[in-house]
Design a protein around this motif. Sequence first.
Motif, short mmCIF file in Angstrom:
data_model
loop_
_atom_site.label_atom_id
_atom_site.label_comp_id
_atom_site.label_asym_id
_atom_site.label_seq_id
_atom_site.Cartn_x
_atom_site.Cartn_y
_atom_site.Cartn_z
N VAL B 115 0.84 -1.20 0.00
CA VAL B 115 0.00 0.00 0.00
C VAL B 115 0.88 1.25 0.00
O VAL B 115 0.63 2.21 -0.76
N THR B 116 1.89 1.23 0.85
CA THR B 116 2.79 2.39 0.95
C THR B 116 3.49 2.63 -0.38
O THR B 116 3.64 3.79 -0.81
N GLU B 117 3.89 1.56 -1.02
CA GLU B 117 4.54 1.69 -2.34
C GLU B 117 3.56 2.33 -3.34
O GLU B 117 3.94 3.21 -4.12
N ALA B 118 2.31 1.89 -3.30
CA ALA B 118 1.31 2.44 -4.22
C ALA B 118 1.09 3.93 -3.95
O ALA B 118 1.01 4.74 -4.88
N LEU B 119 0.98 4.29 -2.69
CA LEU B 119 0.76 5.71 -2.35
C LEU B 119 1.98 6.54 -2.76
O LEU B 119 1.84 7.65 -3.28
N CYS B 120 3.16 5.99 -2.52
CA CYS B 120 4.39 6.73 -2.83
C CYS B 120 4.60 6.86 -4.34
O CYS B 120 5.36 7.72 -4.78
N ASP B 121 3.94 6.01 -5.09
CA ASP B 121 4.05 6.12 -6.54
C ASP B 121 3.59 7.50 -6.99
O ASP B 121 4.08 8.06 -7.97
N ARG B 122 2.62 8.05 -6.27
CA ARG B 122 2.19 9.41 -6.59
C ARG B 122 3.19 10.45 -6.10
O ARG B 122 3.48 11.41 -6.80
N TRP B 123 3.69 10.28 -4.90
CA TRP B 123 4.44 11.36 -4.24
C TRP B 123 5.93 11.33 -4.50
O TRP B 123 6.58 12.37 -4.52
N LEU B 124 6.51 10.15 -4.64
CA LEU B 124 7.97 10.05 -4.65
C LEU B 124 8.55 9.63 -5.99
O LEU B 124 9.75 9.68 -6.18
N ARG B 125 7.69 9.22 -6.92
CA ARG B 125 8.21 8.69 -8.18
C ARG B 125 8.90 9.78 -9.00
O ARG B 125 9.86 9.52 -9.72
N HIS B 126 8.38 11.00 -8.90
CA HIS B 126 8.89 12.05 -9.78
C HIS B 126 9.96 12.91 -9.11
O HIS B 126 10.32 13.96 -9.65
N LEU B 127 10.44 12.48 -7.97
CA LEU B 127 11.51 13.25 -7.33
C LEU B 127 12.74 13.22 -8.21
O LEU B 127 12.99 12.25 -8.91
N PRO B 128 13.53 14.31 -8.18
CA PRO B 128 14.78 14.29 -8.94
C PRO B 128 15.74 13.27 -8.32
O PRO B 128 15.55 12.84 -7.19
N GLY B 129 16.73 12.90 -9.07
CA GLY B 129 17.74 11.99 -8.54
C GLY B 129 17.23 10.57 -8.48
O GLY B 129 16.32 10.17 -9.21
#
Lengths: 328, 328
Positions: B115-129
Motif C-alpha cells: 500500500v505504501t509503495e502504491a501511495l508513494c508512486d504518486r508522491w515520490l516517483r517524480h523526485l529528482p535523482g
Amino acid sequence: MKITALAGGIGGGRFLRGLLRAVPDAEVTVIGNTADDIKLHGLHVSPDLDTVMYTLGGGVHEDQGWGRAEETFSVAEELAAYGAHPQWFTLGDRDIATHLVRTQMLAAGYPLSAVTEALCDRWLRHLPGRGVRLLPMTDDRVETHVVITEDGQSRAVHFQEWWVRIHAKVPADRIVLTGIESATAAPGVLEAIAAADVILLPPSNPVVSIGPILAVAGVRDAVASSGAPVVGLSPIIGTAPVRGMADAVLTTAGVDVTPVGVAGMFSDLLDGWLVHESDAASVAPVEALGIRCRAVPLLMHDVDATAAMAREALDLAEGVRGGQRNET
Amino acid sequence: MKITALAGGIGGGRFLRGLLRAVPDAEVTVIGNTADDIKLHGLHVSPDLDTVMYTLGGGVHEDQGWGRAEETFSVAEELAAYGAHPQWFTLGDRDIATHLVRTQMLAAGYPLSAVTEALCDRWLRHLPGRGVRLLPMTDDRVETHVVITEDGQSRAVHFQEWWVRIHAKVPADRIVLTGIESATAAPGVLEAIAAADVILLPPSNPVVSIGPILAVAGVRDAVASSGAPVVGLSPIIGTAPVRGMADAVLTTAGVDVTPVGVAGMFSDLLDGWLVHESDAASVAPVEALGIRCRAVPLLMHDVDATAAMAREALDLAEGVRGGQRNET
C-alpha cells in the motif's frame, strides 16, 4: 394518520417533503430503496436513502436534487490524483462523512437499518410534527445490475455505472436484482405496511426504485393485503419521465412509457393513481384497470406545489377508503 | 551511495528532505515508524509514513510540519455533526483520500508495504535523482500505548490519544508496544539495512519513533551487525526536544533528556552522533560511550540548513568508515 411510502431518491425525497408540509402531524414511515447501494473507495454508499435523508433534513443540494448543499470535493480531487477507481462517480466531502459513519457501523456489525436510524438521528429528529422514520427496504445486500451489450459482448454493470457513467445510453438488455432472492425485509418494514392508514407510491422510478422494494420477500404481498388504500403518483408525464431516465428502464421492462403503462405495473396494488393534468386522456384507461384516477398538477416546482400533490394523493386515498378495496 | 534511514514523522521527514538536497544521487531507503498508526472513523491512518511521504513529495503543510497543504475540513465538520468519535483527532479532507486508498487496499488484502509503495508512486516517483523508497517497519499491527494514571485509575491509551488529546500532560507511567513481539520486518527492511553504505538516525523521537523500528524482530541486530557506519542526530538540544514532547517519553523511559542520554540509548549501534553547536560540552561524554561526536548546527530552519546537517552526518560517517566499527 399513519402513512407509509415506498421511495426512491430524488422524486421520493421531494414528494415526501411536500407530504410533510401537507400533513405535518402524520406519522410517516419511508421504506427506501437500497438496490442502488454501491461500494466506492471502500465506502458503503446508499444513494436513495441519503437523498431522502438530506432532502427531508434540509441538507440536500437543491438544484441538483441529491448530494449535499455547500459541498466540497477535496477528497475526490485527491483520489483522482492517486488514480483511484472508479473515477465516474464523484463523492463530495460532506457526503463522504455520511458514508464513513455508515461503513464503520456496518463493519462493527450493525445492520443497515440501525445505521440508517443513527444517521437520521441527526437529520430527521428535529423535524417539526411527528417526523419521519426512514427504513431501508432490507438489511441484506441487493444490487441492481444492468446487462448491456458492448462490442458484441454481453456484460453486467452496476446500475450506478450504467446510470452515471454510461448515462443509460447503451440499452439495458436486462435488469437483474442481485441478491433479491435471499433478501428479507428490514425490521419494521412489513409492520409499517400493515399498520398504515394510507400507502403511497411517490413518483419514483418504477423499475429500479419502487420495483426492488416490492421485490423484497413479503413486501408486495403486504401491500396487496393491507386494508389501507394504496395511491401512487405517475413519474411519467406524457411519454417521458419528469426527471431522470426511467423511460430507458421501462422499455427494458417491456412497459409502455406512459402513465397508464406504469399504473399497469402496480395494478394488483393500486387503489388510486394520479396522472398529470396534461394526461387527462389517461384517466379512463387507468380506471379500466380498476384503479381510481385523477389528473392533477404533478410538477414538483416547489414545496407548496408538492404539498398540493400530496393532498391530492391523500384525498384520492380518502375517496377510495371504504370503496373498491373494501369490496374485494 | 546507499543510505538507509530509520525515521519518525516530522523530524524524520524534514531531515530526509535535506538529505536528498545534499546527496540527490544517493539511493535512499527510509524505514518508517508505524507504531503510531491508528484506526480513525474506520480509516487506517499512518501518521509517520504520511508525514515523510507528504514532506518529501511536496504536499506537506509546511508550517504545521504534518498533514496536507491547502487542506480543507468538510468531512471532519460533518463527522462532528454526526457526533462521531473520536473528536480529538481531526482528519483533513485531502489527507482522508490517502487513508481511503490505504484502508481499501488493506481490506483487499495488500500488506501495508505494498500500500505504501502504491501511495508513494504518486508522491515520490517524480523526485529528482534516485528518489526515495519508503518502507513501513512492519506489515504487522504494532501500536504504541501509553499507560497513564487518572483519578487513581491506571489505564492504557493509544499514543495518539496521549499526544494529541492529552498533550502528554498526564505523565506516562509506561510505554507499551502492543503487538511488537510477533511483528516481523516488512519486505526489504532487513535487506536495506544490510545493503546500506550508511545508516542514519534522523532527529526523530528516540522512544516512540526510532524505538519501535529498532524493536521489530531482527532490526536492531541488523543495524548492529551492518558493516556500514551508523550516525544519528540528536533530537534534544540542551535539555529539551527541538520540537514535540520527546522529553516526556524520555523521562518515562528513564533516559536523561540530554544529547548524551539519547546517544546512550543507541550506544550499541552508533558510530557517530551529532549534537547541536550549543551542546559542545556533550561531545566528550558521548565519545566516552565509544561514539564519535561533533557539535554542529542542528536546527532545521530550511532545506539548506537541513542539507548542511545531512552533509555533516555523512561526513562523520565517512570519518568513522574503516575506523572504530571495522576494529570491532
